[in-house]
Design an enzyme around this catalytic site. Structure first.
Site, mmCIF file in Angstrom:
data_model
loop_
_atom_site.group_PDB
_atom_site.id
_atom_site.type_symbol
_atom_site.label_atom_id
_atom_site.label_comp_id
_atom_site.label_asym_id
_atom_site.label_seq_id
_atom_site.Cartn_x
_atom_site.Cartn_y
_atom_site.Cartn_z
ATOM 1 N N SER A 252 -8.404 -2.520 3.140
ATOM 2 C CA SER A 252 -9.639 -2.705 4.129
ATOM 3 C C SER A 252 -10.204 -1.479 4.211
ATOM 4 O O SER A 252 -10.045 -0.482 4.936
ATOM 5 C CB SER A 252 -8.976 -2.679 6.224
ATOM 6 N N GLY B 70 -5.253 2.303 3.392
ATOM 7 C CA GLY B 70 -4.739 2.680 1.990
ATOM 8 C C GLY B 70 -4.987 2.145 0.910
ATOM 9 O O GLY B 70 -5.434 0.783 0.925
ATOM 10 N N LYS C 27 1.464 0.073 2.188
ATOM 11 C CA LYS C 27 1.599 -0.169 3.466
ATOM 12 C C LYS C 27 2.536 -1.142 3.802
ATOM 13 O O LYS C 27 3.570 -1.800 4.570
ATOM 14 C CB LYS C 27 0.330 -1.147 3.402
#
Ligand SMILES: Nc1ncnc2c1ncn2[C@@H]1O[C@H](COP(=O)(O)OP(=O)(O)OP(=O)(O)O)[C@@H](O)[C@H]1O
Ligand SMILES: [Mg+2]
Length: 199
Positions: free
Chosen positions: A104, A30, A36
């Protein structure tokens, strides 16, 4: 090639059996500020309370050590994910439930991470927070600096974020609080037979 794999007596299953659990990677992706790390931390705490053996691989923390030689260019982000996924795989082999929390941003690298392990050993968790909300939260003050032009390659502003197409778990952080979302993750793990205890 001058290297050959060393065959070990113990494998993933034996190590996991001793811990009384099914090893798994929870891959949280995210935007920066999506939540996260906050949710990963709460999920780990809840799993620990259920008696599970866990490890959190947090993108920021890894950049203080293993990944301190990497910047935020596309190629360094790719290498950042590759190393983290390889470490997660080793921890999976150790029998742990591994929670990875990294932006990511690229679908391809998340897929590569997924392909390192078995199909039932990897759950992608989309920590879904609208960019506007991340900018409003700005827990590290990074958006303000990025908008002022002080940080190049900032995900969501000057670097792309590719949302997952079909995440196993989809968390809407603008709608639910941290505890509810962490319970939802544990509920999914229970539903899939990874854990037995109630959230
Ligand atoms: N429902 C929610 N879920 C998660 N975090 C929330 C929620 N509501 C508010 N927040 C807040 O949003 C912020 C999220 O910051 P956090 O560091 O967890 O983000 P991150 O996704 O790890 O970002 P980064 O990629 O920069 O590390 C925290 O300050 C947290 O308290
Ligand atoms: Mg974080």
């Amino acid at each position: 090639m001058n290297i050959r794999r060393t065959v070990l007596t113990l494998g993933k299953r034996a190590r996991a059996e001793l811990k009384g659990q099914r090893p798994l990677i929870l891959w949280m992706t995210g935007l920066s500020g999506a939540g996260k790390s906050t949710i990963a931390d709460r999920v780990e705490d809840k799993l620990w309370r259920c008696g599970h053996h866990t490890m959190v691989l947090d993108g920021d923390n890894l950049r203080f050590g293993l990944n301190k030689d990497l910047a935020f260019t596309d190629s360094d982000r790719v290498e950042n994910i590759r190393r983290t996924a390889e470490v997660a795989r080793l921890m999976l082999d150790a029998g742990l439930i591994v929670i990875c929390s990294l932006i990511s941003p690229f679908r391809r690298e998340r897929t590569l991470a997924r392909q390192l392990v078995g199909a039932d050993e990897f759950l992608e968790v989309f920590v879904d927070t609208p960019l506007d909300e991340c900018i409003r939260r700005d827990p590290k003050g990074l958006y303000a600096r990025a908008i002022a032009g002080e940080i190049p390659n900032f995900t969501g502003l000057s670097s792309p974020y590719e949302p997952p197409d079909a995440p196993e778990i989809h968390l809407h952080t603008a709608v639910h609080d941290v505890d509810t979302l962490a319970d939802h993750v544990l509920g999914e793990l229970r539903r899939r037979g990874v854990i037995a205890c109630l959230p």
